[in-house]
Design a protein around this motif. Sequence first.
Motif, PDB file in Angstrom:
ATOM      1  N   LEU A 278     -14.486 -12.206 -21.631  1.00  0.00           N
ATOM      2  CA  LEU A 278     -15.881 -12.162 -22.033  1.00  0.00           C
ATOM      3  C   LEU A 278     -16.093 -13.148 -23.178  1.00  0.00           C
ATOM      4  O   LEU A 278     -15.497 -13.002 -24.254  1.00  0.00           O
ATOM      5  CB  LEU A 278     -16.273 -10.754 -22.470  1.00  0.00           C
ATOM      6  CG  LEU A 278     -16.279  -9.728 -21.337  1.00  0.00           C
ATOM      7  CD1 LEU A 278     -16.412  -8.323 -21.887  1.00  0.00           C
ATOM      8  CD2 LEU A 278     -17.416 -10.001 -20.374  1.00  0.00           C
ATOM      9  N   VAL A 279     -16.906 -14.154 -22.915  1.00  0.00           N
ATOM     10  CA  VAL A 279     -17.212 -15.192 -23.903  1.00  0.00           C
ATOM     11  C   VAL A 279     -18.632 -14.951 -24.403  1.00  0.00           C
ATOM     12  O   VAL A 279     -19.582 -14.990 -23.618  1.00  0.00           O
ATOM     13  CB  VAL A 279     -17.085 -16.602 -23.290  1.00  0.00           C
ATOM     14  CG1 VAL A 279     -17.334 -17.667 -24.348  1.00  0.00           C
ATOM     15  CG2 VAL A 279     -15.721 -16.788 -22.637  1.00  0.00           C
ATOM     16  N   VAL A 280     -18.771 -14.677 -25.691  1.00  0.00           N
ATOM     17  CA  VAL A 280     -20.088 -14.457 -26.291  1.00  0.00           C
ATOM     18  C   VAL A 280     -20.503 -15.740 -27.004  1.00  0.00           C
ATOM     19  O   VAL A 280     -19.804 -16.214 -27.905  1.00  0.00           O
ATOM     20  CB  VAL A 280     -20.073 -13.278 -27.270  1.00  0.00           C
ATOM     21  CG1 VAL A 280     -21.461 -13.070 -27.878  1.00  0.00           C
ATOM     22  CG2 VAL A 280     -19.614 -12.005 -26.562  1.00  0.00           C
ATOM     23  N   VAL A 281     -21.633 -16.316 -26.577  1.00  0.00           N
ATOM     24  CA  VAL A 281     -22.125 -17.591 -27.116  1.00  0.00           C
ATOM     25  C   VAL A 281     -23.432 -17.344 -27.851  1.00  0.00           C
ATOM     26  O   VAL A 281     -24.326 -16.648 -27.343  1.00  0.00           O
ATOM     27  CB  VAL A 281     -22.344 -18.617 -25.982  1.00  0.00           C
ATOM     28  CG1 VAL A 281     -22.842 -19.940 -26.547  1.00  0.00           C
ATOM     29  CG2 VAL A 281     -21.054 -18.828 -25.208  1.00  0.00           C
ATOM     30  N   LEU A 282     -23.543 -17.915 -29.057  1.00  0.00           N
ATOM     31  CA  LEU A 282     -24.765 -17.804 -29.850  1.00  0.00           C
ATOM     32  C   LEU A 282     -25.482 -19.148 -29.857  1.00  0.00           C
ATOM     33  O   LEU A 282     -24.919 -20.168 -30.255  1.00  0.00           O
ATOM     34  CB  LEU A 282     -24.421 -17.396 -31.288  1.00  0.00           C
ATOM     35  CG  LEU A 282     -25.624 -17.181 -32.233  1.00  0.00           C
ATOM     36  CD1 LEU A 282     -26.460 -16.003 -31.758  1.00  0.00           C
ATOM     37  CD2 LEU A 282     -25.133 -16.941 -33.660  1.00  0.00           C
ATOM     38  N   TYR A 283     -26.723 -19.145 -29.395  1.00  0.00           N
ATOM     39  CA  TYR A 283     -27.532 -20.367 -29.381  1.00  0.00           C
ATOM     40  C   TYR A 283     -28.944 -20.023 -29.819  1.00  0.00           C
ATOM     41  O   TYR A 283     -29.620 -19.200 -29.206  1.00  0.00           O
ATOM     42  CB  TYR A 283     -27.553 -20.985 -27.973  1.00  0.00           C
ATOM     43  CG  TYR A 283     -28.502 -22.150 -27.829  1.00  0.00           C
ATOM     44  CD1 TYR A 283     -28.237 -23.382 -28.434  1.00  0.00           C
ATOM     45  CD2 TYR A 283     -29.681 -22.020 -27.100  1.00  0.00           C
ATOM     46  CE1 TYR A 283     -29.114 -24.443 -28.311  1.00  0.00           C
ATOM     47  CE2 TYR A 283     -30.565 -23.073 -26.966  1.00  0.00           C
ATOM     48  CZ  TYR A 283     -30.281 -24.284 -27.578  1.00  0.00           C
ATOM     49  OH  TYR A 283     -31.160 -25.336 -27.463  1.00  0.00           O
ATOM     50  N   ARG A 284     -29.365 -20.610 -30.930  1.00  0.00           N
ATOM     51  CA  ARG A 284     -30.702 -20.389 -31.492  1.00  0.00           C
ATOM     52  C   ARG A 284     -30.979 -18.896 -31.671  1.00  0.00           C
ATOM     53  O   ARG A 284     -32.013 -18.372 -31.235  1.00  0.00           O
ATOM     54  CB  ARG A 284     -31.773 -21.025 -30.623  1.00  0.00           C
ATOM     55  CG  ARG A 284     -31.658 -22.550 -30.563  1.00  0.00           C
ATOM     56  CD  ARG A 284     -32.912 -23.198 -30.043  1.00  0.00           C
ATOM     57  NE  ARG A 284     -32.811 -24.642 -30.065  1.00  0.00           N
ATOM     58  CZ  ARG A 284     -33.853 -25.465 -30.047  1.00  0.00           C
ATOM     59  NH1 ARG A 284     -35.073 -24.978 -30.001  1.00  0.00           N
ATOM     60  NH2 ARG A 284     -33.677 -26.779 -30.056  1.00  0.00           N
TER      61      ARG A 284
END
Length: 432
Positions: A278-284
């Motif tokens: 599980l890859v959690v990505v934060l964008y804006r």
Amino acid sequence: MRAETTIRVYKCPTCNGALRFSTQAHALHCMWCGNTYDVADASVHQMRLTTQGYLCPECGARLMTEEFVAATTCPYCGNNEITPHRFGGAFEPDLIIPFSVSRQQAIQSYQKTVAQRRYLPNDYEDKAQIVSVEGAYVPFWLQSGTVSFDFTYVGIYKKDNRNYVSNHHRMGTYEFARVPADASDRMPDDIMDSIEPYNYEELVPYDPGYLPGFMAERYTVAADEVNRRVNVRVANSACSAAMSTLDSMYDTRYPDHDRYHATVARSRIEQVLLPVWLVVVLYREEKYIVGVNGQTGKVAVNLPIDKGKRRAAVLWESLKSAAWVLSIELGFVLLIFVIGVGAVGLDGMLDRARTLFDGSTWAQASGKDIALAAFTVVFLICLIVGPVVEACLRGRRKVIDSMHNVKKATNADAFDICGLNVTLSEFGQGPL
């Protein structure tokens, strides 16, 4: 279902260091002295210790990991502030598929997927941050059984410029094996459906020696709570399989849902753990959860879409459709002109054209003539507007599909289908 037991963690018999399961060696690997041990090694089993349980206050996930880990990250939401907690017990699944994809390979799969997406915002690669990458064993129920069905289909075919319809009855059984449904209420069903299928030939008897280095969640959804999802999938597959027995002469084939009956009987239910990165990505300030199959590396992701690029794609599709329709209409007008030239000659056609665009001619035109001309113009505009609107929707759908591959599965065709036993009959044939 087996009684709940305690998950264990292993230490190296040589140096007492922590052991982790290696995705490359498929064995326990010591982080300190470098020795490797088979999961079933008796000397390693003697060193196992009870794990620590964790409760995520943000999403409520109930996680298990090594007791010596002081802090960890929730794989489901990326939250770092999770609370140590002693669970009364975990679980003992029947089977497990060990991780084959490493953490780095999971990141590379995500990055490769991002590189292939055309409609990302231009600043995504610069501003998107990977918050966490965690490997988790997700609990699943694998169901096997039989669908008893009674379906009626409608088939339509053309003969002698007439459409004929006939009804087709299919009754029988459809056997299925190991159709999955995730048993975690924290894991989105559509993400788990989208990273399917797993190769169940690599299932091995459960051993806690596969867990060191990864999170593991106890099941939170009982086996009977996933029955409805499985029923829909196997019934749809039975419907598709039975419909494939219709003759290929039919241009259109579809089930009659007023005469659609399917009953599912289960013969075996297995509790298993399946590997997921599980890859959690934060964008804006928005979090995006990326699922990566821990066995095959298949990626499921909903990426952000640049609005300007989407509008450009929709406009391009619309212009192509409008140009195509206009070319047909102009070709039709040209054909009429050629026929007219053949009938009255070029001079006659030019005279009629001059007369048509003469203001006095329109002033003398009757209301009927004007209405006919207006209808013709509106009709031609509608011929353009319809395909253009359809092209707009198609362009929008094309963009979304190219960026989002997270979708709930509606059938079980990708899994082990043991056989179809069907009785064929036809009735009610005749022209439409």
